[in-house]
Design a protein around this motif. Structure first.
Motif, PDB file in Angstrom:
ATOM      1  N   ALA A  95       0.825  -1.208   0.000  1.00 43.66           N
ATOM      2  CA  ALA A  95       0.000   0.000   0.000  1.00 43.66           C
ATOM      3  C   ALA A  95       0.855   1.253   0.000  1.00 43.66           C
ATOM      4  N   THR A  96       1.958   1.230   0.733  1.00 42.58           N
ATOM      5  CA  THR A  96       2.843   2.392   0.786  1.00 42.58           C
ATOM      6  C   THR A  96       3.411   2.705  -0.593  1.00 42.58           C
ATOM      7  N   VAL A  97       3.867   1.674  -1.312  1.00 43.76           N
ATOM      8  CA  VAL A  97       4.414   1.906  -2.650  1.00 43.76           C
ATOM      9  C   VAL A  97       3.321   2.406  -3.597  1.00 43.76           C
ATOM     10  N   VAL A  98       2.131   1.827  -3.532  1.00 41.30           N
ATOM     11  CA  VAL A  98       1.038   2.291  -4.393  1.00 41.30           C
ATOM     12  C   VAL A  98       0.740   3.761  -4.125  1.00 41.30           C
ATOM     13  N   LEU A  99       0.711   4.166  -2.863  1.00 43.79           N
ATOM     14  CA  LEU A  99       0.421   5.561  -2.535  1.00 43.79           C
ATOM     15  C   LEU A  99       1.596   6.479  -2.906  1.00 43.79           C
TER      16      LEU A  99
ATOM     17  N   ALA B 276      11.950  -2.827  -2.084  1.00 44.26           N
ATOM     18  CA  ALA B 276      13.331  -2.717  -1.625  1.00 44.26           C
ATOM     19  C   ALA B 276      13.913  -1.338  -1.933  1.00 44.26           C
ATOM     20  N   ARG B 277      13.687  -0.840  -3.155  1.00 46.60           N
ATOM     21  CA  ARG B 277      14.280   0.442  -3.554  1.00 46.60           C
ATOM     22  C   ARG B 277      13.638   1.613  -2.826  1.00 46.60           C
TER      23      ARG B 277
ATOM     24  N   LEU C  38      12.900  -0.503   1.858  1.00 46.16           N
ATOM     25  CA  LEU C  38      13.852  -1.291   2.636  1.00 46.16           C
ATOM     26  C   LEU C  38      15.238  -0.664   2.669  1.00 46.16           C
ATOM     27  N   ARG C  39      15.779  -0.292   1.519  1.00 48.16           N
ATOM     28  CA  ARG C  39      17.125   0.289   1.505  1.00 48.16           C
ATOM     29  C   ARG C  39      17.166   1.684   2.121  1.00 48.16           C
ATOM     30  N   PRO C  40      16.229   2.586   1.808  1.00 46.74           N
ATOM     31  CA  PRO C  40      16.276   3.907   2.455  1.00 46.74           C
ATOM     32  C   PRO C  40      16.176   3.840   3.982  1.00 46.74           C
ATOM     33  N   LEU C  41      15.423   2.877   4.511  1.00 46.91           N
ATOM     34  CA  LEU C  41      15.263   2.762   5.962  1.00 46.91           C
ATOM     35  C   LEU C  41      16.266   1.796   6.585  1.00 46.91           C
ATOM     36  N   ASP C  42      17.142   1.215   5.769  1.00 44.71           N
ATOM     37  CA  ASP C  42      18.156   0.261   6.242  1.00 44.71           C
ATOM     38  C   ASP C  42      17.513  -0.935   6.942  1.00 44.71           C
ATOM     39  N   LEU C  43      16.457  -1.451   6.351  1.00 45.53           N
ATOM     40  CA  LEU C  43      15.783  -2.636   6.897  1.00 45.53           C
ATOM     41  C   LEU C  43      16.454  -3.872   6.314  1.00 45.53           C
ATOM     42  N   ARG C  44      17.576  -4.218   6.892  1.00 44.37           N
ATOM     43  CA  ARG C  44      18.446  -5.235   6.308  1.00 44.37           C
ATOM     44  C   ARG C  44      17.912  -6.658   6.458  1.00 44.37           C
ATOM     45  N   HIS C  45      16.989  -6.867   7.367  1.00 37.12           N
ATOM     46  CA  HIS C  45      16.481  -8.215   7.605  1.00 37.12           C
ATOM     47  C   HIS C  45      15.018  -8.343   7.204  1.00 37.12           C
ATOM     48  N   THR C  46      14.619  -7.518   6.257  1.00 41.65           N
ATOM     49  CA  THR C  46      13.268  -7.587   5.706  1.00 41.65           C
ATOM     50  C   THR C  46      13.395  -7.858   4.214  1.00 41.65           C
ATOM     51  N   THR C  47      12.603  -8.799   3.721  1.00 42.33           N
ATOM     52  CA  THR C  47      12.749  -9.184   2.322  1.00 42.33           C
ATOM     53  C   THR C  47      11.441  -9.714   1.756  1.00 42.33           C
TER      54      THR C  47
ATOM     55  N   MET D  44       6.178 -11.687   2.857  1.00 42.77           N
ATOM     56  CA  MET D  44       7.436 -11.097   3.315  1.00 42.77           C
ATOM     57  C   MET D  44       7.949 -11.696   4.630  1.00 42.77           C
ATOM     58  N   ILE D  45       9.225 -11.460   4.875  1.00 38.21           N
ATOM     59  CA  ILE D  45       9.942 -11.886   6.079  1.00 38.21           C
ATOM     60  C   ILE D  45      10.516 -10.636   6.735  1.00 38.21           C
ATOM     61  N   SER D  46      10.502 -10.573   8.066  1.00 41.37           N
ATOM     62  CA  SER D  46      11.081  -9.422   8.751  1.00 41.37           C
ATOM     63  C   SER D  46      11.393  -9.796  10.195  1.00 41.37           C
ATOM     64  N   ARG D  47      11.700  -8.798  10.988  1.00 43.38           N
ATOM     65  CA  ARG D  47      11.891  -8.981  12.432  1.00 43.38           C
ATOM     66  C   ARG D  47      11.303  -7.776  13.153  1.00 43.38           C
ATOM     67  N   THR D  48      11.170  -7.865  14.470  1.00 43.56           N
ATOM     68  CA  THR D  48      10.446  -6.824  15.197  1.00 43.56           C
ATOM     69  C   THR D  48      11.127  -5.464  15.089  1.00 43.56           C
ATOM     70  N   GLY D  49      12.461  -5.427  15.137  1.00 42.04           N
ATOM     71  CA  GLY D  49      13.151  -4.143  15.047  1.00 42.04           C
ATOM     72  C   GLY D  49      12.942  -3.449  13.720  1.00 42.04           C
TER      73      GLY D  49
END
Length: 406
Positions: free
Chosen positions: A123-127, A241-242, A245-254, A295-300
């Motif tokens: 939704a964020t990317v669509v908006l 990702a572009r 994920l990369r701007p926020l440095d969410l390295r463990h989200t994919t 998707m996969i992520s972690r709490t942080g």
């Protein structure tokens, strides 16, 4: 969200543990009250003159949080983790084992499958694309994705996909029994294309006139992910990702794509079989949840994403406001309860505290991220049920109660 189109429909009453909380806790329609306007950057939220003042959240009740997390028996869980943050206090806790084979305890940095929390990223990317004038939320998706839906369907706008008011038909039955854990396990590596998923609802007529009712449907976000790909010319996971994920440095989200594994240190998911044994169900092809729950992520990482989103780092004010705007009062869920889904986010009021966020599920995994609009309190939690049924709501309910308990 799940193994197949049918399994998404079969567990619709339990897959949204947050929706169960919304229907159980707090006065009816409480979540429909006006919310404060979005904040700018990391500062305090701005309010429109007609919006009520934020409700102060109670101090953190750490004993209640510990007790809510420690109960791994009602229902049976193999693990649980909770991260609480925000201006009103912080706390982290974990319980159980990440891997039953080794006995390794859960760590707060362990990753997990986030299920339908994926929808908030989509939704964020669509908006963002709407803010860039590459689409209008009021455009029919049939114009943007010609030939994908049957010509006899009425126009369904991007906005109606975002807030689950599309009225698309139910999915057709898959060629196996989604109530059988053995059958689920046998089909865990089945591969679906998004076009196959859309074909599951490309029959008959719409269930209701688009925009007149609300029904939570994963297929709405399959279409939105296809729209992202059409407008960007790249896989929707690359767009996430572009842009996020990369701007926020969410390295463990994919977005795992065709890879059924989780590669970082992670919590394993387990499924109880008919004979009572537990099967490690961690490896699972997520193509049936393409665009809406893979998707996969972690709490942080999720806490960082939620902070950036609510603080206005990812969307301009007008587009962000759509994420906190419910349909008109006359638009209700198909079961007659008040609408609770905006564009990407859902809302719940517990003990007088209104939270916005999203829940998610996969076999062996259940998770949620929620926050008050002003970010006094944010919470991300994940737990690992051995059965996928209505009992999972008990966990979300007791955590939500502990988060808002004076």
């Amino acid at each position: 969200m799940s193994l197949s189109p049918l399994s998404r429909r079969a567990v619709v009453g339990t897959a949204l543990s947050g929706a169960v909380v919304a229907a159980t806790v707090g006065p009816a329609g409480a979540a429909s009250r006006p919310a404060p306007a979005p904040s700018s950057g990391g500062g305090p939220a701005r309010r429109s003159p007609s919006a009520p003042a934020p409700v102060p959240v109670p101090p953190l009740n750490v004993p209640a949080l510990r007790a809510a997390l420690a109960d791994l028996e009602h229902p049976q869980l193999t693990a649980a983790q909770l991260r609480v943050s925000g201006s009103a206090g912080r706390w982290c806790g974990t319980e159980g084992v990440a891997d039953r084979a080794t006995g390794r305890a859960v760590h707060e940095r362990d990753t997990f499958r986030i299920g339908s929390i994926t929808k908030v990223f989509v939704a964020t990317v669509v908006l963002q694309l709407a803010a860039e004038r590459r689409l209008s939320p009021e455009q029919p998706v049939q114009r943007l994705l010609p030939g994908l839906l049957p010509s006899n369907f009425p126009p369904i706008t991007v906005s109606q996909l975002l807030n689950h008011t599309s009225g698309l038909p139910d999915e057709q039955d898959p060629p196996y029994d989604p109530s059988s854990p053995e059958d689920i396990a046998r089909h865990r590596y089945d591969r679906w294309t998004p076009e196959q998923l859309v074909a599951q609802v490309s029959h008959g007529t719409v269930k209701f006139t688009p925009g007149t009712k609300q029904e939570y449907r994963g297929i709405n976000y399959v279409l939105l992910a296809l729209l992202i790909e059409r407008l960007t010319g790249r896989p929707y996971g690359e767009a996430i990702a572009r842009r996020i994920l990369r701007p926020l440095d969410l390295r463990h989200t994919t977005v795992p794509g065709n890879d059924p594994r989780i590669h970082w240190p992670h919590v394993h998911g387990y499924m109880r079989m008919t004979d009572g044994s537990l099967l490690d169900i961690t490896k699972f092809d997520q193509s049936a949840a393409w665009g809406e729950g893979e998707m996969i992520s972690r709490t942080g990482d999720l806490d960082r994403f939620l902070t950036a989103l609510f603080s206005g780092e990812l969307l301009p004010p007008d587009e962000l406001e759509r994420m906190f705007t419910l349909p008109p009062d006359e638009v209700r869920m198909v079961d007659g309860t008040p609408a609770r889904y905006a564009a990407g986010l859902q809302t719940v009021t517990v003990n007088g505290i209104t939270l916005w966020g999203k829940t998610g599920e996969q076999y062996g995994y259940s998770s949620a991220m929620f926050a008050t609009r002003d970010q006094q309190r944010r919470a991300v939690f994940s737990f690992n049920p051995t059965r996928r049924d209505a009992t999972q709501a008990q966990v979300s309910l007791r955590i939500a109660e502990a988060l808002t308990k004076a």
